[in-house]
Each structure stands twice: as structure tokens, then as C-alpha cells.
Design an enzyme around this catalytic site. Structure first.
Site, mmCIF file in Angstrom:
data_model
loop_
_atom_site.group_PDB
_atom_site.id
_atom_site.type_symbol
_atom_site.label_atom_id
_atom_site.label_comp_id
_atom_site.label_asym_id
_atom_site.label_seq_id
_atom_site.Cartn_x
_atom_site.Cartn_y
_atom_site.Cartn_z
ATOM 1 N N SER A 126 9.711 6.489 -2.438
ATOM 2 C CA SER A 126 10.714 7.519 -2.705
ATOM 3 C C SER A 126 10.215 8.472 -3.785
ATOM 4 C CB SER A 126 12.038 6.873 -3.138
ATOM 5 O OG SER A 126 12.585 6.101 -2.082
ATOM 6 N N ALA A 127 9.533 7.924 -4.792
ATOM 7 C CA ALA A 127 8.940 8.786 -5.826
ATOM 8 C C ALA A 127 7.886 9.707 -5.218
ATOM 9 C CB ALA A 127 8.330 7.930 -6.929
ATOM 10 N N LEU A 176 -2.875 -10.790 -12.453
ATOM 11 C CA LEU A 176 -3.276 -9.774 -13.433
ATOM 12 C C LEU A 176 -4.415 -8.904 -12.912
ATOM 13 C CD1 LEU A 176 -2.990 -11.928 -16.647
ATOM 14 C CD2 LEU A 176 -1.465 -10.103 -15.920
ATOM 15 N N HIS A 206 8.131 -1.258 3.157
ATOM 16 C CA HIS A 206 7.141 -0.634 2.278
ATOM 17 C C HIS A 206 5.797 -0.706 3.004
ATOM 18 C CE1 HIS A 206 4.886 0.674 -1.149
ATOM 19 N NE2 HIS A 206 4.293 -0.496 -1.313
ATOM 20 N N PRO A 243 2.425 -7.626 1.983
ATOM 21 C CA PRO A 243 3.505 -6.705 2.373
ATOM 22 C C PRO A 243 4.808 -7.098 1.686
ATOM 23 C CG PRO A 243 2.949 -8.177 4.188
ATOM 24 C CD PRO A 243 1.959 -8.456 3.116
#
Length: 317
Positions: A153-154, A12, A179, A125
Site C-alpha cells: 500500500s505504501a 537477523l 502479499h 510468503p
């Protein structure tokens, strides 16, 4: 009555808390299970989220799980956001040992308790952590989804939008591979309204003839522009994970760039990395390969090798 939609969140910190908040704001979860090794952190986040219920679309049961991972077994989705963002100041590989050790502390406990839902992993990662969860538990890899290059991608859509003035939602283009800094843009397959960007650049050079290498680098490093002033990334990455959760909970069969197990795509196998995936209630339904240029294919293989190099650093593997 339909059964309650249950989502658990492990970790969190900045991202995990925003995942919880976004799930509430979108009305996606009927029950939200919060999990963190820091007891006061879970208590505080549970209190804050419960106090938000007046302002969200639907009531949601907020459950403080603490570090009792077995209590997540009944969830439809578990979002893994466990990590230490300060270790990622240089690059996402900085959390390698922290996040894989975290996965070792809970993955088998959850699965052995009877979990049969979908893992959505954000921890970096990302591709290594997803591969780790699969390796540790022998869980169905179609039910392990890394947020992966969905966020990248965004970012690519955002940077293309800035250059050509087209809404990001109208751009069909993907970052693929790790990523991380080795990811690549699949430019050859990028389109707007079904028309390749390469053709648009020829017809309307002033609008679409932008420097693709520059845009790709901006998308690749966009998270670190955010990190520079905030010491973290939180909104976009949380929303990218919740987008995957929505695709699962609504059985959308949505095509999203996500990290999934390679089973021979482009000759790669045995690791998780990002390609366009069809995502529904059972997880990854299909994995699409794109028409890549020779340079893009070479870049994808290099990206996969970087993931393997990171895995090779894990002494316990």
C-alpha cells in the site's frame, strides 16, 4: 513506573536487523531480544546495535537470545523475520518451505513457554506463514499480524504520488489480498481528502487521469525493482513492520493494511490475507471491507485461492 516494552526479533538477516535498528532509532523498545540460529550473526548484530545506543533517543537493553526461543515468552511483540531472501529471487513463494519449516521450529516453543503478546510476521510468503503460526499453535488470530500489504500500500501511495504530485501521506488507497504477485489495488475505494480518485480523474484529468493498471503493476512489482540491484529488500519492509509494532505499543487504533484471519469477509475464511485493519494493543481490533468493483472482487478471490494453493503444497499440513 510503566513496565518495560519488550520486542523480540526472530531472524537477523537484512530485514530483521533493520527492524532492530528502526526500533532503536524510534525509541520504541526498552528491551530488544535478538534471536537467530547463527550464533555469530546474533553476537555481531547485538554488538553493532549496542554500539549505536549513544546515537538513539533512549537506552535499550540488548539481549542475545540465540536460538533459545523460550526466552522470548515475556515479550510484548515478537517479529518473525526468519527466512532466506535468496530463495525469493523469482517471487515470494520461493521461501514457502523454508519459512514454514522455520515457523514449525519455534512457534510452539514460544507459545508453550507462556507467550501472550503479539506476533508480527514479515517472513514470506507472509499470508501462508501467518496461517501456519495460527494453525500450529491455535493462538488467538487477532494477536497474529502479518505485515502483508502494508508495504505494498505504501508503494501504491508512492506511485500515485509520482503521477499526481500529492504527498504519499495524503493518499488513502490500499493494496489488498496476498502479499505477492496476486495482490490487487482497491481502486474503487481510493480517495484523496475523502474525494474518490475516479471523481478527481474526471475533474482534473491531466493530474489524476493516470493509467491505473500501470500504477498498480508498479506497486505490485516495486519490491523486485529494489531486489534487482540489492539482492534483497530491507528498509521499507522493516519500517512497515515497525509501523505495526508502534501501533501496538502505543495502542493507536491505527488503520493499516495487514494480513489477518479471514472470518467471512467477501465470503473468505480460514486463511490470512490483507485488508485494512484497526490495530491496537490487543492486535487486530476490526477488519474493514471496502467497496470493490466486480473485477476487484474477482481478483481478491483469486488472490485468496493462490494462498490456499501454496498451503496445499505443505505436506505436513
Amino acid at each position: 513506573m510503566a513496565s518495560a516494552r519488550k520486542v523480540g526479533i526472530i531472524g537477523l538477516g537484512h530485514v530483521g536487523a533493520h527492524v532492530a535498528n528502526s526500533l532503536l532509532l524510534q525509541g520504541l523498545a526498552d528491551e530488544l531480544y535478538l534471536c537467530d540460529v547463527k550464533a555469530q550473526k546474533v553476537l555481531s548484530e547485538a554488538q553493532d546495535l549496542h554500539d549505536s545506543l549513544t546515537f538513539v533517543p533512549f537506552n535499550t537493553k540488548i539481549v542475545n537470545v540465540g536460538d533459545r526461543y523460550e526466552e522470548l515468552a515475556s515479550c510484548d511483540i515478537i517479529v518473525n523475520a526468519a527466512g532466506n531472501v535468496a530463495m525469493a529471487a523469482g517471487n515470494r513463494d520461493g521461501e514457502l518451505f523454508c519459512t514454514t519449516d522455520s515457523a514449525r521450529s519455534f512457534a510452539n516453543r514460544v507459545v508453550d513457554a507462556g507467550f501472550d503478546g503479539i506476533w508480527v510476521s514479515i517472513a514470506n510468503p507472509c499470508d501462508v506463514v501467518c496461517t501456519t503460526i495460527w494453525h500450529l499453535t491455535n493462538y488467538d488470530p487477532k494477536k497474529i499480524i502479518g505485515s502483508g500489504c502494508g508495504l505494498d500500500s505504501a508503494r501504491l501511495h508512492s506511485e500515485i504520488s509520482k503521477k499526481c504530485g500529492i504527498s504519499p501521506k495524503s493518499i488513502d488507497a490500499y493494496m489488498i489480498g496476498e502479499h505477492g504477485f496476486s495482490q490487487i489495488a482497491a481502486w474503487k475505494a481510493a480517495t484523496i481528502a475523502g474525494k474518490p480518485l475516479s471523481e478527481l480523474a474526471c475533474e482534473y484529468p491531466e493530474q489524476y487521469g493516470f493509467d491505473q493498471a500501470e500504477v498498480e503493476e508498479l506497486a505490485r512489482k516495486g519490491g523486485y525493482v529494489t531486489y534487482e540491484g540489492k539482492g534483497c529488500t530491507e528498509y521499507a519492509v522493516a519500517n512497515s513492520a515497525v509501523r505495526v509494532c508502534a501501533a501496538v505499543l502505543h495502542n493507536e487504533h491505527a488503520v493499516l493494511s495487514a494480513s489477518t484471519l479471514m472470518c467471512g469477509q467477501y465470503g473468505e475464511e480460514g486463511i490470512f490475507t490483507s485488508l485494512p485493519c484497526v490495530i491496537g494493543a490487543e492486535g487486530i481490533e476490526q477488519v474493514y471491507t471496502l467497496d470493490l468493483s466486480d473485477a476487484e472482487l474477482e481478483g481478491f478471490h483469486k488472490s485468496c485461492q493462490h494462498i490456499r494453493d501454496n498451503i496445499a503444497q505443505l505436506a505436513w499440513w
